[in-house]
Design a protein around this motif. Structure first.
Motif, PDB file in Angstrom:
ATOM      1  N   VAL A 151       0.997  -1.145   0.090  1.00 42.02           N
ATOM      2  CA  VAL A 151       0.088  -0.111  -0.250  1.00 42.02           C
ATOM      3  C   VAL A 151       0.843   1.291  -0.049  1.00 42.02           C
ATOM      4  O   VAL A 151       1.546   1.373   1.004  1.00 42.02           O
ATOM      5  CB  VAL A 151      -1.020  -0.064   1.235  1.00 42.02           C
ATOM      6  CG1 VAL A 151      -1.894   1.101   1.245  1.00 42.02           C
ATOM      7  CG2 VAL A 151      -1.820  -1.187   1.237  1.00 42.02           C
ATOM      8  N   PRO A 152       1.200   2.028  -1.220  1.00 41.20           N
ATOM      9  CA  PRO A 152       1.817   2.938  -1.182  1.00 41.20           C
ATOM     10  C   PRO A 152       1.521   4.346  -0.186  1.00 41.20           C
ATOM     11  O   PRO A 152       0.341   4.413   0.125  1.00 41.20           O
ATOM     12  CB  PRO A 152       1.619   3.637  -2.535  1.00 41.20           C
ATOM     13  CG  PRO A 152       1.124   2.498  -3.140  1.00 41.20           C
ATOM     14  CD  PRO A 152       0.253   1.839  -2.223  1.00 41.20           C
ATOM     15  N   ALA A 153       2.537   4.775   0.177  1.00 46.60           N
ATOM     16  CA  ALA A 153       2.257   5.933   1.175  1.00 46.60           C
ATOM     17  C   ALA A 153       1.430   7.003   0.517  1.00 46.60           C
ATOM     18  O   ALA A 153       1.612   7.283  -0.809  1.00 46.60           O
ATOM     19  CB  ALA A 153       3.637   6.547   1.547  1.00 46.60           C
ATOM     20  N   GLY A 154       0.447   7.775   1.037  1.00 44.82           N
ATOM     21  CA  GLY A 154      -0.402   8.921   0.210  1.00 44.82           C
ATOM     22  C   GLY A 154      -1.747   8.104  -0.053  1.00 44.82           C
ATOM     23  O   GLY A 154      -2.543   9.043  -0.323  1.00 44.82           O
ATOM     24  N   THR A 155      -1.934   6.833   0.121  1.00 45.74           N
ATOM     25  CA  THR A 155      -3.172   6.149  -0.097  1.00 45.74           C
ATOM     26  C   THR A 155      -4.248   6.706   0.798  1.00 45.74           C
ATOM     27  O   THR A 155      -3.846   6.361   2.229  1.00 45.74           O
ATOM     28  CB  THR A 155      -2.982   4.598  -0.510  1.00 45.74           C
ATOM     29  OG1 THR A 155      -2.202   4.374  -1.394  1.00 45.74           O
ATOM     30  CG2 THR A 155      -4.387   4.087  -0.605  1.00 45.74           C
ATOM     31  N   ASP A 156      -5.371   6.955   0.683  1.00 47.75           N
ATOM     32  CA  ASP A 156      -6.241   7.093   1.600  1.00 47.75           C
ATOM     33  C   ASP A 156      -6.854   6.021   2.040  1.00 47.75           C
ATOM     34  O   ASP A 156      -7.264   5.043   1.656  1.00 47.75           O
ATOM     35  CB  ASP A 156      -7.735   7.688   1.092  1.00 47.75           C
ATOM     36  CG  ASP A 156      -8.596   8.377   1.873  1.00 47.75           C
ATOM     37  OD1 ASP A 156      -8.821   7.476   3.024  1.00 47.75           O
ATOM     38  OD2 ASP A 156      -9.346   9.289   1.694  1.00 47.75           O
ATOM     39  N   ILE A 157      -6.508   5.526   3.515  1.00 44.00           N
ATOM     40  CA  ILE A 157      -6.864   4.397   4.193  1.00 44.00           C
ATOM     41  C   ILE A 157      -8.387   3.801   3.888  1.00 44.00           C
ATOM     42  O   ILE A 157      -8.600   2.649   3.922  1.00 44.00           O
ATOM     43  CB  ILE A 157      -6.443   4.209   5.568  1.00 44.00           C
ATOM     44  CG1 ILE A 157      -6.233   2.766   6.070  1.00 44.00           C
ATOM     45  CG2 ILE A 157      -7.275   5.107   6.530  1.00 44.00           C
ATOM     46  CD1 ILE A 157      -5.109   2.539   6.993  1.00 44.00           C
ATOM     47  N   ARG A 158      -9.235   4.812   3.953  1.00 43.25           N
ATOM     48  CA  ARG A 158     -10.518   4.649   3.904  1.00 43.25           C
ATOM     49  C   ARG A 158     -11.036   3.931   2.490  1.00 43.25           C
ATOM     50  O   ARG A 158     -12.309   3.599   2.414  1.00 43.25           O
ATOM     51  CB  ARG A 158     -11.427   5.958   3.961  1.00 43.25           C
ATOM     52  CG  ARG A 158     -11.208   6.472   5.250  1.00 43.25           C
ATOM     53  CD  ARG A 158     -11.577   8.058   5.323  1.00 43.25           C
ATOM     54  NE  ARG A 158     -10.758   8.837   4.658  1.00 43.25           N
ATOM     55  CZ  ARG A 158     -10.876  10.462   4.581  1.00 43.25           C
ATOM     56  NH1 ARG A 158     -11.833  10.980   5.290  1.00 43.25           N
ATOM     57  NH2 ARG A 158     -10.207  10.929   3.844  1.00 43.25           N
ATOM     58  N   THR A 159     -10.118   3.911   1.583  1.00 41.93           N
ATOM     59  CA  THR A 159     -10.386   3.348   0.381  1.00 41.93           C
ATOM     60  C   THR A 159      -9.961   2.092   0.291  1.00 41.93           C
ATOM     61  O   THR A 159     -10.148   1.240  -0.890  1.00 41.93           O
ATOM     62  CB  THR A 159      -9.886   4.026  -1.024  1.00 41.93           C
ATOM     63  OG1 THR A 159      -8.656   3.961  -0.847  1.00 41.93           O
ATOM     64  CG2 THR A 159     -10.342   5.420  -0.845  1.00 41.93           C
ATOM     65  N   LEU A 160      -9.226   1.343   1.230  1.00 39.97           N
ATOM     66  CA  LEU A 160      -8.800   0.044   1.130  1.00 39.97           C
ATOM     67  C   LEU A 160      -9.595  -1.039   1.111  1.00 39.97           C
ATOM     68  O   LEU A 160     -10.527  -1.180   2.053  1.00 39.97           O
ATOM     69  CB  LEU A 160      -7.617  -0.125   1.959  1.00 39.97           C
ATOM     70  CG  LEU A 160      -6.484   0.850   2.020  1.00 39.97           C
ATOM     71  CD1 LEU A 160      -5.579   0.310   3.340  1.00 39.97           C
ATOM     72  CD2 LEU A 160      -5.996   0.698   0.620  1.00 39.97           C
ATOM     73  N   LYS A 161      -9.394  -2.008   0.044  1.00 38.03           N
ATOM     74  CA  LYS A 161     -10.312  -3.276   0.056  1.00 38.03           C
ATOM     75  C   LYS A 161      -9.211  -4.279  -0.290  1.00 38.03           C
ATOM     76  O   LYS A 161      -8.396  -4.240  -0.745  1.00 38.03           O
ATOM     77  CB  LYS A 161     -11.323  -3.162  -1.170  1.00 38.03           C
ATOM     78  CG  LYS A 161     -12.453  -1.940  -0.983  1.00 38.03           C
ATOM     79  CD  LYS A 161     -13.248  -2.181  -2.313  1.00 38.03           C
ATOM     80  CE  LYS A 161     -14.353  -1.074  -2.222  1.00 38.03           C
ATOM     81  NZ  LYS A 161     -15.294  -1.164  -3.127  1.00 38.03           N
ATOM     82  N   ASP A 162      -9.717  -5.630   0.322  1.00 40.35           N
ATOM     83  CA  ASP A 162      -8.848  -6.713   0.050  1.00 40.35           C
ATOM     84  C   ASP A 162      -9.225  -7.434  -1.282  1.00 40.35           C
ATOM     85  O   ASP A 162     -10.292  -6.996  -2.044  1.00 40.35           O
ATOM     86  CB  ASP A 162      -8.797  -7.646   1.237  1.00 40.35           C
ATOM     87  CG  ASP A 162      -9.981  -8.449   1.497  1.00 40.35           C
ATOM     88  OD1 ASP A 162     -11.147  -8.216   0.558  1.00 40.35           O
ATOM     89  OD2 ASP A 162     -10.280  -9.023   2.542  1.00 40.35           O
ATOM     90  N   ALA A 163      -8.714  -8.639  -1.626  1.00 39.87           N
ATOM     91  CA  ALA A 163      -8.834  -9.018  -2.968  1.00 39.87           C
ATOM     92  C   ALA A 163     -10.042  -9.552  -2.919  1.00 39.87           C
ATOM     93  O   ALA A 163     -10.768  -9.785  -4.173  1.00 39.87           O
ATOM     94  CB  ALA A 163      -7.711 -10.239  -3.038  1.00 39.87           C
ATOM     95  N   SER A 164     -10.862  -9.872  -1.823  1.00 46.22           N
ATOM     96  CA  SER A 164     -12.157 -10.614  -1.954  1.00 46.22           C
ATOM     97  C   SER A 164     -13.344  -9.246  -1.897  1.00 46.22           C
ATOM     98  O   SER A 164     -14.523  -9.646  -1.937  1.00 46.22           O
ATOM     99  CB  SER A 164     -12.661 -11.460  -0.723  1.00 46.22           C
ATOM    100  OG  SER A 164     -12.481 -10.585   0.325  1.00 46.22           O
ATOM    101  N   GLY A 165     -12.812  -8.239  -1.924  1.00 43.10           N
ATOM    102  CA  GLY A 165     -13.765  -6.911  -2.052  1.00 43.10           C
ATOM    103  C   GLY A 165     -14.335  -6.521  -0.692  1.00 43.10           C
ATOM    104  O   GLY A 165     -14.991  -5.621  -0.442  1.00 43.10           O
TER     105      GLY A 165
END
Length: 103
Positions: free
Chosen positions: A33-47
């Motif tokens: 997960v690159p620095a600068g990514t908004d953590i609120r947008t993270l999803k895993d491979a299963s969605g």
């Protein structure tokens, strides 16, 4: 040292991560997960949208540690495969910080 996993910030597959509470932007995280990514947008491979749960955990009173239920995530230095992971998150000043373990 934090970003590179030096000085004890990476122990096998354990490492810390931090993000700004104001905008959710990751400041220090694994390479997956690159620095600068908004953590609120993270999803895993299963969605499974686990990012909002991590962000919400940092909204609690400073020092209160919250367990974020399992999600799928690659181990340090890799992008695949993914493994079941659980994180513990707390508020530290204006940051949300956590560490997780793989089941």
């Amino acid at each position: 040292m934090f970003l590179k996993g030096e000085g004890g910030f990476l122990d096998r597959d354990l490492y810390p991560f931090c993000f700004r509470i104001a905008d959710g932007k990751l400041l220090a995280s694994p390479k997956a997960v690159p620095a600068g990514t908004d953590i609120r947008t993270l999803k895993d491979a299963s969605g499974n949208a686990y990012g909002p749960a991590i962000y919400a955990a940092a909204q609690k009173p400073e020092g209160q540690v919250t367990e974020v239920p399992s999600y799928m995530f690659p181990k340090p230095g890799t992008l695949t495969p993914t493994f079941e992971k659980v994180s513990f998150v707390t508020k530290v000043g204006d940051l949300g910080c956590g560490v997780g373990y793989y089941k």
